[in-house]
Enzyme design. Structure first.
Site, PDB file in Angstrom:
ATOM      1  N   GLU A  18      -6.614   6.540  -3.966  1.00  0.00           N
ATOM      2  CA  GLU A  18      -6.473   7.782  -3.191  1.00  0.00           C
ATOM      3  C   GLU A  18      -7.645   8.719  -3.476  1.00  0.00           C
ATOM      4  O   GLU A  18      -8.189   9.365  -2.572  1.00  0.00           O
ATOM      5  CB  GLU A  18      -5.145   8.467  -3.530  1.00  0.00           C
TER       6      GLU A  18
ATOM      7  N   CYS B  82       0.818  -1.207   0.000  1.00  0.00           N
ATOM      8  CA  CYS B  82       0.000   0.000   0.000  1.00  0.00           C
ATOM      9  C   CYS B  82       0.859   1.267   0.000  1.00  0.00           C
ATOM     10  O   CYS B  82       1.761   1.411  -0.826  1.00  0.00           O
ATOM     11  CB  CYS B  82      -0.969  -0.060   1.180  1.00  0.00           C
ATOM     12  N   HIS B  83       0.636   2.198   0.941  1.00  0.00           N
ATOM     13  CA  HIS B  83       1.446   3.408   1.002  1.00  0.00           C
ATOM     14  C   HIS B  83       2.884   3.132   1.432  1.00  0.00           C
ATOM     15  O   HIS B  83       3.752   3.992   1.290  1.00  0.00           O
ATOM     16  CB  HIS B  83       0.823   4.422   1.965  1.00  0.00           C
TER      17      HIS B  83
END
Length: 228
Positions: free
Chosen positions: A166, A136-137
Site C-alpha cells: 500500500e 489482495c484487498h
C-alpha cells in the site's frame, strides 16, 4: 460429474473517497482465477452489494494491457461483471456452492469490509464447511466475520495486500484502514512474501492470496481446495 460452483463477490464501490480517484475491483484478480475455473469446469455466479454493474478499476485495465489473460477477459466476459445479482439474494444459499471468493481492488475497502449481507454469507459458508477465499484487498471482506463470537481469522494464517505494498502504490493515506492491520487486529497470523511477490496461503478451508501477482496461483489453490 457435476461441476463445482463458486460464488464470486465483487465490490460496488467505484472510487477511493479521500482523493476521488476512480476504483473498483482489480482486473487480473478476477481474470486469472476465472481462467483457472474455466479450465477445470467450475461454474461461477457473480454478485455484488448493489447488483448491476460492478465497477472495474480503470488503473487495473491500464496496467494489464500486456497481460493476454486480462485483455481477453476484458474483451469477452463483460457480462460477468455488468449484470451482477445483489448479494443479499444469496443469503441462505451456501448449499448451492462449494466456495465463496472475493477478488480485490480498493473498492472492497469501502463497502465489503462492513457489508452485513457479505459478512453473513462468509459466516454461513464457513459454518457449512465451504471454502472461503480472497485475494489482495479482497481479504478485507473477511476481517469482521465471526464464528461462535470470535473472529473467523483468529489464529489462522492469512495473506492479502500488505502495508508495504500500500505504501509502494502511495495510497496508504487515502485508505480508511489497511488489510494487514485489520487481519492482525482480528487475531490472524498475517504472512507475506516480498512486495508484489507471489504468495498464497491455505489454512484449512481458508484460501488467501497476497496481491495481483498471486491471482493465478490463488485460483489453482481454490480449485484444489474444492476438489476440482
Amino acid at each position: 460429474m457435476a461441476p463445482k460452483k463458486v460464488l464470486v463477490v465483487l465490490t460496488s464501490h467505484d472510487k477511493i473517497d479521500a482523493i476521488n480517484k476512480p476504483s473498483g475491483w482489480y482486473l487480473p484478480e478476477f481474470a486469472h482465477p476465472y481462467e483457472v475455473f474455466s479450465s477445470k469446469n467450475i461454474d461461477i455466479t457473480v454478485v455484488s452489494p448493489k447488483g448491476g454493474v460492478a465497477p472495474l478499476d480503470p488503473t487495473s485495465v491500464e496496467l494489464t494491457k500486456e497481460d493476454p489473460v486480462s485483455v481477453s477477459f476484458l474483451e469477452n466476459k463483460k457480462a460477468l461483471w455488468e449484470n451482477t445479482t445483489p448479494l443479499k439474494e444469496f443469503r441462505g444459499r451456501s448449499g448451492e456452492f462449494d466456495a465463496i471468493f472475493y477478488p480485490g481492488g480498493h473498492g472492497p475497502m469501502f463497502d465489503l469490509v462492513d457489508d452485513a449481507d457479505s459478512i453473513a454469507l462468509i459466516e454461513e459458508f464457513w459454518n457449512a464447511g465451504k471454502v472461503v477465499s480472497a485475494v489482495c484487498h479482497g481479504t478485507i471482506a473477511l476481517v469482521n466475520a465471526k464464528i461462535n463470537g470470535e473472529p473467523l481469522l483468529k489464529g489462522k494464517e492469512v495473506t492479502g495486500f500488505t502495508n508495504a505494498e500500500e505504501d509502494f502504490v502511495k495510497l496508504t493515506s487515502a485508505m480508511p484502514l489497511l488489510v494487514e492491520d485489520k487481519v492482525n487486529a482480528a487475531g490472524g497470523k498475517f504472512v507475506q512474501a516480498e512486495i508484489f511477490g507471489n504468495k498464497v496461503v491455505v489454512d484449512g478451508k481458508l484460501v488467501t492470496g497476497q496481491n495481483p501477482t498471486s491471482a493465478s496461483a490463488l485460483g489453482q489453490a481454490l480449485a484444489t481446495a474444492i476438489g476440482a
